[in-house]
Design an enzyme around this catalytic site. Structure first.
Site, PDB file in Angstrom:
ATOM      1  N   CYS A   1      -3.726  33.938   9.100  1.00  0.00           N
ATOM      2  CA  CYS A   1      -3.549  34.599  10.393  1.00  0.00           C
ATOM      3  C   CYS A   1      -3.223  33.609  11.503  1.00  0.00           C
ATOM      4  O   CYS A   1      -4.060  33.334  12.381  1.00  0.00           O
ATOM      5  CB  CYS A   1      -4.801  35.400  10.731  1.00  0.00           C
ATOM      6  SG  CYS A   1      -5.160  36.582   9.431  1.00  0.00           S
TER       7      CYS A   1
ATOM      8  N   GLU B   1       0.871  -1.186   0.000  1.00  0.00           N
ATOM      9  CA  GLU B   1       0.000   0.000   0.000  1.00  0.00           C
ATOM     10  C   GLU B   1       0.899   1.224   0.000  1.00  0.00           C
ATOM     11  O   GLU B   1       1.310   1.683   1.069  1.00  0.00           O
ATOM     12  CB  GLU B   1      -0.844   0.043   1.265  1.00  0.00           C
ATOM     13  CG  GLU B   1      -1.742  -1.150   1.473  1.00  0.00           C
ATOM     14  CD  GLU B   1      -2.410  -1.127   2.838  1.00  0.00           C
ATOM     15  OE1 GLU B   1      -3.538  -1.621   2.935  1.00  0.00           O
ATOM     16  OE2 GLU B   1      -1.806  -0.629   3.814  1.00  0.00           O
TER      17      GLU B   1
HETATM   18  C1  LIG Z   1      -1.454   6.095   4.841  1.00  0.00           C
HETATM   19  C2  LIG Z   1      -1.444   4.631   4.709  1.00  0.00           C
HETATM   20  C3  LIG Z   1      -0.616   4.009   3.771  1.00  0.00           C
HETATM   21  C4  LIG Z   1       0.338   4.752   2.879  1.00  0.00           C
HETATM   22  O1  LIG Z   1       1.436   5.305   3.515  1.00  0.00           O
HETATM   23  P1  LIG Z   1       2.609   5.975   2.678  1.00  0.00           P
HETATM   24  O2  LIG Z   1       3.564   6.405   3.706  1.00  0.00           O
HETATM   25  O3  LIG Z   1       2.034   7.131   1.936  1.00  0.00           O
HETATM   26  O4  LIG Z   1       3.158   4.949   1.748  1.00  0.00           O
HETATM   27  C5  LIG Z   1      -0.704   2.637   3.661  1.00  0.00           C
HETATM   28  N1  LIG Z   1      -1.542   1.921   4.432  1.00  0.00           N
HETATM   29  C6  LIG Z   1      -2.345   2.487   5.340  1.00  0.00           C
HETATM   30  C7  LIG Z   1      -3.247   1.635   6.152  1.00  0.00           C
HETATM   31  C8  LIG Z   1      -2.322   3.854   5.517  1.00  0.00           C
HETATM   32  O5  LIG Z   1      -3.112   4.418   6.440  1.00  0.00           O
END
Ligand SMILES: *Cc1c(COP(=O)(O)O)cnc(C)c1O
Length: 415
Positions: free
Chosen positions: A342, A273
């Site tokens: 601000c 991910e």
């Molecule tokens: C935010 C997130 C990611 C991605 O993280 P990066 O640092 O942008 O690669 C992957 N998995 C989950 C569950 C996340 O919350």
């Protein structure tokens, strides 16, 4: 690697001079390189090609439809954390069977939407969420595929606000409870155990924390096997860091090389991910200097972008390189680069050595593709910036600058 380079002293994105974009789209404006996006995605894909895998782009890093459609075109899936992100992913034609859904507060409505859409799986973060999902799936006469998000209690050595894999974090299920929760999940009628998930943090700049957490998860997989609860997917999360100040960070191939043996042994399909590593250095924020100002104590450059456009410096103390779009021989000076909002926390850089710039000049705030526009707001009733995508020698506005009417959409002067 990215496609923002100086050509004859002028900063370009791919083959387009940034000055031309500013002239046509105005400032502040976010600018993304489609080529960089594709290169980053393909680099990841190539690095993990030795393993059965699925790359799910983390939509929250940058959810512009043009970014999503570019990655969908490359075959990417999506890692989502809300119904809104699912809507966006489906809108650009991302395949639902490549969507994974994390987050500790999924509502029943969001669960139903994801089930109806046919997403690959839910990354479940608590026993109570598991029970809710079982109920919603039952109501819809379907089964929910799930992974449990396991919190391995490892230190990702990143900013505390974006570290998620320690015991005190609100995320996931503690490693010591994981086995019992898996057994419970396997007993639920409308849930199908499909995988294991971790996400230990963001902007991680070493492979070590991943090695550590995956070895802990490897042991869990062993136990699950023994209990007759085999899983087919191992989701290693995201968090691969990027260089913000030209520091050394691991390449995708470094992660792949070091983690492949553990991942191979699991016999699972690997899910990644990845947000920041794909999009972070594929974008910049272009802003114009409005005024120079000195308090005697300090020198300020007041620019037309503010914390509502890019909150990372204010929120995390993040560093973004800033460079004039036109290079010339000039003295450096130390300034704070601040916006019109601000708040004293409204700054893009503090005590920064920059070449002397005059009002009207353009500055490029680098590495602003991830967690930048996505975190922008209308604070101070500022209209959110335009977003532009560049592809070779052409560019297009992929989100219009907001108008004043956009600021009050849905509001009523109630009396
Ligand atoms: C935010 C997130 C990611 C991605 O993280 P990066 O640092 O942008 O690669 C992957 N998995 C989950 C569950 C996340 O919350």
């Amino acid at each position: 690697m990215h496609d923002f380079n100086f050509v004859n002293g002028e900063l370009f994105c791919e083959e387009v001079p940034l000055q031309r974009i500013a002239a046509e789209a105005g400032t502040p404006v976010y600018i993304y390189s489609r080529r960089t996006l594709r290169d980053h995605y393909r680099g990841l894909k190539e690095a993990f090609s030795g393993l059965p895998h699925l790359i799910c782009y983390s939509v929250k890093a940058n959810s512009n439809l043009a970014v999503l459609s570019t990655l969908a075109g490359e075959g990417a899936g999506a890692d989502i954390v809300s119904g809104g992100e699912l809507y966006r992913a489906l809108k650009v034609g991302m395949a639902a069977e490549k969507v994974v859904y994390a987050g500790i507060g999924k509502t029943a409505e969001e669960m139903a939407y994801a089930l109806k859409s046919g997403i690959l799986m839910f990354n479940v973060e608590s026993t109570t969420e598991l029970e809710a999902l079982d109920r919603v799936a039952g109501e819809h006469g379907t089964k929910a595929r799930i992974a449990l998000r396991v919190n391995p209690d490892v230190d990702a050595q990143t900013h505390p606000y974006i570290a998620t894999g320690l015991k005190e974090a609100k995320f996931g299920i503690g490693i010591d409870d994981a086995l019992a929760v898996y057994e419970y999940a396997a007993s639920l009628p409308n849930v199908e155990v499909a995988g294991v998930h971790q996400h230990i943090g963001s902007q991680i700049t070493q492979v070590g924390p991943f090695r550590e957490s995956l070895s802990i998860i490897g042991e869990l997989l062993q136990r699950l096997q023994e209990k007759g609860i085999p899983v087919r997917y191992i989701n290693i999360g995201g968090g691969f860091g990027i260089p913000y100040r030209q520091e050394d960070v691991p390449y995708p191939s470094d992660y792949a090389r070091e983690l492949e043996p553990i991942l191979k042994e699991s016999g699972c399909t690997v899910i990644l991910e990845i947000g920041r590593m794909i999009v972070g250095n594929a974008g910049i924020l272009l802003t114009k200097v409005l005024y120079r100002k000195s308090t005697g104590e300090k020198d300020f450059l007041v620019v037309d972008a503010a914390m509502n456009d890019l909150i990372r410096p204010s929120l995390y103390g993040s560093f973004h390189e800033i460079t004039p779009v036109l290079q010339s021989e000039r003295e450096d000076e130390t300034v704070d680069v601040v916006g019109p909002v601000c708040e004293s926390s409204d700054f893009l850089a503090r005590d920064r050595a920059l070449p002397h710039t005059e009002p009207g000049e353009l500055l490029a705030v680098m590495s602003a593709g991830a967690y930048a526009f996505a975190m922008s707001s209308n604070y101070n009733s500022r209209r959110r910036a335009a977003e532009v995508m560049v592809d070779g020698d052409r560019f297009g506005v992929v989100r219009e600058r907001e108008a004043y009417e956009d600021l009050v959409r849905g509001e009523r002067a109630w009396d």
